[in-house]
Design a protein around this motif. Structure first.
Motif, PDB file in Angstrom:
ATOM      1  N   MET A 102       0.839  -1.181   0.000  1.00 20.82           N
ATOM      2  CA  MET A 102       0.000   0.000   0.000  1.00 20.82           C
ATOM      3  C   MET A 102       0.877   1.235   0.000  1.00 20.82           C
ATOM      4  O   MET A 102       1.912   1.266   0.630  1.00 20.82           O
ATOM      5  N   ASN A 103       0.444   2.239  -0.705  1.00 25.58           N
ATOM      6  CA  ASN A 103       1.142   3.504  -0.751  1.00 25.58           C
ATOM      7  C   ASN A 103       0.236   4.590  -0.227  1.00 25.58           C
ATOM      8  O   ASN A 103      -0.972   4.533  -0.353  1.00 25.58           O
ATOM      9  N   GLY A 104       0.832   5.621   0.327  1.00 24.20           N
ATOM     10  CA  GLY A 104       0.042   6.743   0.807  1.00 24.20           C
ATOM     11  C   GLY A 104       0.803   8.030   0.646  1.00 24.20           C
ATOM     12  O   GLY A 104       2.018   8.032   0.573  1.00 24.20           O
ATOM     13  N   ASN A 105       0.076   9.142   0.624  1.00 29.91           N
ATOM     14  CA  ASN A 105       0.698  10.437   0.475  1.00 29.91           C
ATOM     15  C   ASN A 105      -0.238  11.446   1.113  1.00 29.91           C
ATOM     16  O   ASN A 105      -1.418  11.512   0.784  1.00 29.91           O
ATOM     17  N   SER A 106       0.282  12.271   2.041  1.00 29.22           N
ATOM     18  CA  SER A 106      -0.575  13.197   2.779  1.00 29.22           C
ATOM     19  C   SER A 106      -1.164  14.276   1.898  1.00 29.22           C
ATOM     20  O   SER A 106      -2.146  14.904   2.247  1.00 29.22           O
ATOM     21  N   SER A 107      -0.564  14.526   0.726  1.00 27.29           N
ATOM     22  CA  SER A 107      -1.088  15.569  -0.152  1.00 27.29           C
ATOM     23  C   SER A 107      -2.241  15.069  -1.021  1.00 27.29           C
ATOM     24  O   SER A 107      -2.868  15.839  -1.726  1.00 27.29           O
ATOM     25  N   ILE A 108      -2.539  13.766  -0.990  1.00 26.96           N
ATOM     26  CA  ILE A 108      -3.604  13.205  -1.815  1.00 26.96           C
ATOM     27  C   ILE A 108      -4.954  13.457  -1.135  1.00 26.96           C
ATOM     28  O   ILE A 108      -5.079  13.370   0.080  1.00 26.96           O
ATOM     29  N   ILE A 109      -5.956  13.736  -1.920  1.00 29.79           N
ATOM     30  CA  ILE A 109      -7.310  13.899  -1.391  1.00 29.79           C
ATOM     31  C   ILE A 109      -7.754  12.574  -0.792  1.00 29.79           C
ATOM     32  O   ILE A 109      -7.556  11.514  -1.379  1.00 29.79           O
ATOM     33  N   HIS A 110      -8.358  12.647   0.393  1.00 27.92           N
ATOM     34  CA  HIS A 110      -8.799  11.413   1.049  1.00 27.92           C
ATOM     35  C   HIS A 110      -9.995  10.804   0.325  1.00 27.92           C
ATOM     36  O   HIS A 110     -10.903  11.492  -0.100  1.00 27.92           O
ATOM     37  N   HIS A 111      -9.951   9.475   0.200  1.00 28.94           N
ATOM     38  CA  HIS A 111     -11.022   8.710  -0.421  1.00 28.94           C
ATOM     39  C   HIS A 111     -11.572   7.742   0.617  1.00 28.94           C
ATOM     40  O   HIS A 111     -10.876   7.365   1.562  1.00 28.94           O
ATOM     41  N   PRO A 112     -12.781   7.263   0.450  1.00 26.78           N
ATOM     42  CA  PRO A 112     -13.320   6.299   1.412  1.00 26.78           C
ATOM     43  C   PRO A 112     -12.685   4.921   1.216  1.00 26.78           C
ATOM     44  O   PRO A 112     -12.450   4.470   0.095  1.00 26.78           O
ATOM     45  N   CYS A 113     -12.390   4.277   2.326  1.00 26.42           N
ATOM     46  CA  CYS A 113     -11.863   2.913   2.296  1.00 26.42           C
ATOM     47  C   CYS A 113     -12.894   2.006   1.636  1.00 26.42           C
ATOM     48  O   CYS A 113     -14.109   2.115   1.886  1.00 26.42           O
ATOM     49  N   THR A 114     -12.433   1.101   0.811  1.00 28.61           N
ATOM     50  CA  THR A 114     -13.316   0.194   0.083  1.00 28.61           C
ATOM     51  C   THR A 114     -14.145  -0.673   1.025  1.00 28.61           C
ATOM     52  O   THR A 114     -15.291  -1.010   0.720  1.00 28.61           O
ATOM     53  N   LEU A 115     -13.602  -1.002   2.209  1.00 24.82           N
ATOM     54  CA  LEU A 115     -14.312  -1.876   3.147  1.00 24.82           C
ATOM     55  C   LEU A 115     -15.151  -1.117   4.173  1.00 24.82           C
ATOM     56  O   LEU A 115     -16.312  -1.443   4.401  1.00 24.82           O
ATOM     57  N   CYS A 116     -14.558  -0.074   4.799  1.00 28.57           N
ATOM     58  CA  CYS A 116     -15.267   0.557   5.926  1.00 28.57           C
ATOM     59  C   CYS A 116     -15.673   2.000   5.664  1.00 28.57           C
ATOM     60  O   CYS A 116     -16.299   2.622   6.528  1.00 28.57           O
ATOM     61  N   CYS A 117     -15.298   2.542   4.504  1.00 25.96           N
ATOM     62  CA  CYS A 117     -15.642   3.921   4.101  1.00 25.96           C
ATOM     63  C   CYS A 117     -14.962   4.999   4.949  1.00 25.96           C
ATOM     64  O   CYS A 117     -15.319   6.166   4.861  1.00 25.96           O
ATOM     65  N   ARG A 118     -14.000   4.641   5.772  1.00 26.38           N
ATOM     66  CA  ARG A 118     -13.259   5.639   6.523  1.00 26.38           C
ATOM     67  C   ARG A 118     -12.348   6.407   5.562  1.00 26.38           C
ATOM     68  O   ARG A 118     -11.768   5.798   4.662  1.00 26.38           O
ATOM     69  N   PRO A 119     -12.179   7.745   5.696  1.00 24.45           N
ATOM     70  CA  PRO A 119     -11.317   8.494   4.778  1.00 24.45           C
ATOM     71  C   PRO A 119      -9.876   8.000   4.854  1.00 24.45           C
ATOM     72  O   PRO A 119      -9.343   7.771   5.937  1.00 24.45           O
ATOM     73  N   THR A 120      -9.258   7.842   3.690  1.00 23.97           N
ATOM     74  CA  THR A 120      -7.873   7.354   3.634  1.00 23.97           C
ATOM     75  C   THR A 120      -7.160   7.924   2.423  1.00 23.97           C
ATOM     76  O   THR A 120      -7.795   8.331   1.448  1.00 23.97           O
ATOM     77  N   SER A 121      -5.850   7.961   2.522  1.00 23.31           N
ATOM     78  CA  SER A 121      -5.036   8.396   1.369  1.00 23.31           C
ATOM     79  C   SER A 121      -4.169   7.251   0.862  1.00 23.31           C
ATOM     80  O   SER A 121      -3.256   7.447   0.084  1.00 23.31           O
ATOM     81  N   MET A 122      -4.458   6.028   1.333  1.00 25.36           N
ATOM     82  CA  MET A 122      -3.673   4.866   0.913  1.00 25.36           C
ATOM     83  C   MET A 122      -4.453   4.051  -0.107  1.00 25.36           C
ATOM     84  O   MET A 122      -5.671   3.903   0.024  1.00 25.36           O
ATOM     85  N   TRP A 123      -3.724   3.541  -1.096  1.00 25.47           N
ATOM     86  CA  TRP A 123      -4.378   2.755  -2.131  1.00 25.47           C
ATOM     87  C   TRP A 123      -3.583   1.495  -2.417  1.00 25.47           C
ATOM     88  O   TRP A 123      -2.447   1.355  -1.985  1.00 25.47           O
ATOM     89  N   CYS A 124      -4.177   0.625  -3.171  1.00 27.60           N
ATOM     90  CA  CYS A 124      -3.495  -0.593  -3.617  1.00 27.60           C
ATOM     91  C   CYS A 124      -2.345  -0.171  -4.528  1.00 27.60           C
ATOM     92  O   CYS A 124      -2.555   0.482  -5.547  1.00 27.60           O
ATOM     93  N   SER A 125      -1.133  -0.543  -4.163  1.00 28.88           N
ATOM     94  CA  SER A 125       0.032  -0.090  -4.939  1.00 28.88           C
ATOM     95  C   SER A 125       0.124  -0.771  -6.302  1.00 28.88           C
ATOM     96  O   SER A 125       0.825  -0.298  -7.181  1.00 28.88           O
ATOM     97  N   ARG A 126      -0.594  -1.848  -6.481  1.00 26.14           N
ATOM     98  CA  ARG A 126      -0.543  -2.549  -7.762  1.00 26.14           C
ATOM     99  C   ARG A 126      -1.370  -1.836  -8.833  1.00 26.14           C
ATOM    100  O   ARG A 126      -0.902  -1.580  -9.925  1.00 26.14           O
ATOM    101  N   CYS A 127      -2.603  -1.502  -8.497  1.00 25.69           N
ATOM    102  CA  CYS A 127      -3.466  -0.873  -9.507  1.00 25.69           C
ATOM    103  C   CYS A 127      -3.745   0.602  -9.219  1.00 25.69           C
ATOM    104  O   CYS A 127      -4.124   1.345 -10.110  1.00 25.69           O
ATOM    105  N   GLN A 128      -3.558   1.021  -7.980  1.00 26.47           N
ATOM    106  CA  GLN A 128      -3.800   2.397  -7.545  1.00 26.47           C
ATOM    107  C   GLN A 128      -5.238   2.842  -7.807  1.00 26.47           C
ATOM    108  O   GLN A 128      -5.510   4.021  -8.001  1.00 26.47           O
ATOM    109  N   ASN A 129      -6.169   1.902  -7.822  1.00 22.16           N
ATOM    110  CA  ASN A 129      -7.586   2.215  -8.056  1.00 22.16           C
ATOM    111  C   ASN A 129      -8.465   1.904  -6.857  1.00 22.16           C
ATOM    112  O   ASN A 129      -9.604   2.358  -6.810  1.00 22.16           O
ATOM    113  N   ALA A 130      -7.997   1.113  -5.925  1.00 23.75           N
ATOM    114  CA  ALA A 130      -8.793   0.728  -4.761  1.00 23.75           C
ATOM    115  C   ALA A 130      -8.152   1.342  -3.519  1.00 23.75           C
ATOM    116  O   ALA A 130      -6.940   1.255  -3.329  1.00 23.75           O
ATOM    117  N   TRP A 131      -8.990   1.961  -2.659  1.00 25.95           N
ATOM    118  CA  TRP A 131      -8.510   2.687  -1.484  1.00 25.95           C
ATOM    119  C   TRP A 131      -8.789   1.873  -0.226  1.00 25.95           C
ATOM    120  O   TRP A 131      -9.868   1.304  -0.065  1.00 25.95           O
TER     121      TRP A 131
END
Length: 202
Positions: free
Chosen positions: A1-30
């Protein structure tokens, strides 16, 4: 997983909590944690195919590094059975993994069929004056040690007065400066410094 504090927070795919981390393989799932990615992996791996940048980011692709080109320079070749040295062309292959400013490798195998050549760098010319452009001499150590026929081209430019008779082929390349980062064209104006070296060699 990768993250960056400057990225707009997206909802986690499982719990909808705001996050800036995504799947490092496809970078499409948060995902808000590695555990949630692991939990969702059986489902997500079916859609996780190829890296696609998130829609809020622009990816700039850079071209692959250029492959260094082979360069050709003139060199002086002392052939054992000829009376005069020849000017020949030698290809030099820039080294890919070396540090910037390192000297290319001359491709000289065709000139030394008996054995692997050794080399020395001549930095002084006539009267021990420093050479502005050092000379790189390649020679066959086996020819010198086993008493092969004397190199007639070297014998001729030293008028037979050299303390040690040279045998086998000798190839001379010229550096383009005292830092020895590249080669330039060698020519007949380099013969006096070579003659002085051959005369002094013991």
């Amino acid at each position: 997983m990768n993250g960056n504090s400057s990225i707009i927070h997206h909802p986690c795919t499982l719990c909808c909590r705001p996050t800036s981390m995504w799947c490092s393989r496809c970078q499409n799932a948060w995902y808000c944690s590695p555990e949630h990615l692991q939990s969702d992996w059986p489902r997500h791996r079916k859609e996780c195919l190829a890296p696609t940048p998130p829609p809020s980011h622009v990816t700039i692709q850079t071209p692959p590094p250029a492959i260094p080109e082979i360069i050709a320079v003139s060199a002086i070749l002392f052939v054992p059975n000829q009376e005069r040295p020849q000017i020949v062309s030698v290809n030099c292959q820039p080294t890919r993994s070396a540090q910037p400013g390192s000297c290319p490798s001359p491709m000289i195998r065709d000139f030394f069929l008996e054995s692997q050549p050794q080399s020395i760098v001549l930095t002084q010319g006539l009267n021990s004056e420093p050479l502005r452009f050092p000379l790189h001499l390649f020679y066959c150590p086996i020819s010198l040690s086993r008493g092969s026929p004397v190199n007639r081209a070297i014998y001729r430019i030293t008028s037979g007065a050299a303390a040690k008779a040279w045998s086998g082929p000798v190839l001379v390349l010229k550096f383009n400066g005292s830092r020895r980062q590249n080669y330039s064209d060698a020519g007949t104006n380099d013969l006096p410094a070579l003659s002085a070296y051959f005369l002094a060699y013991k």
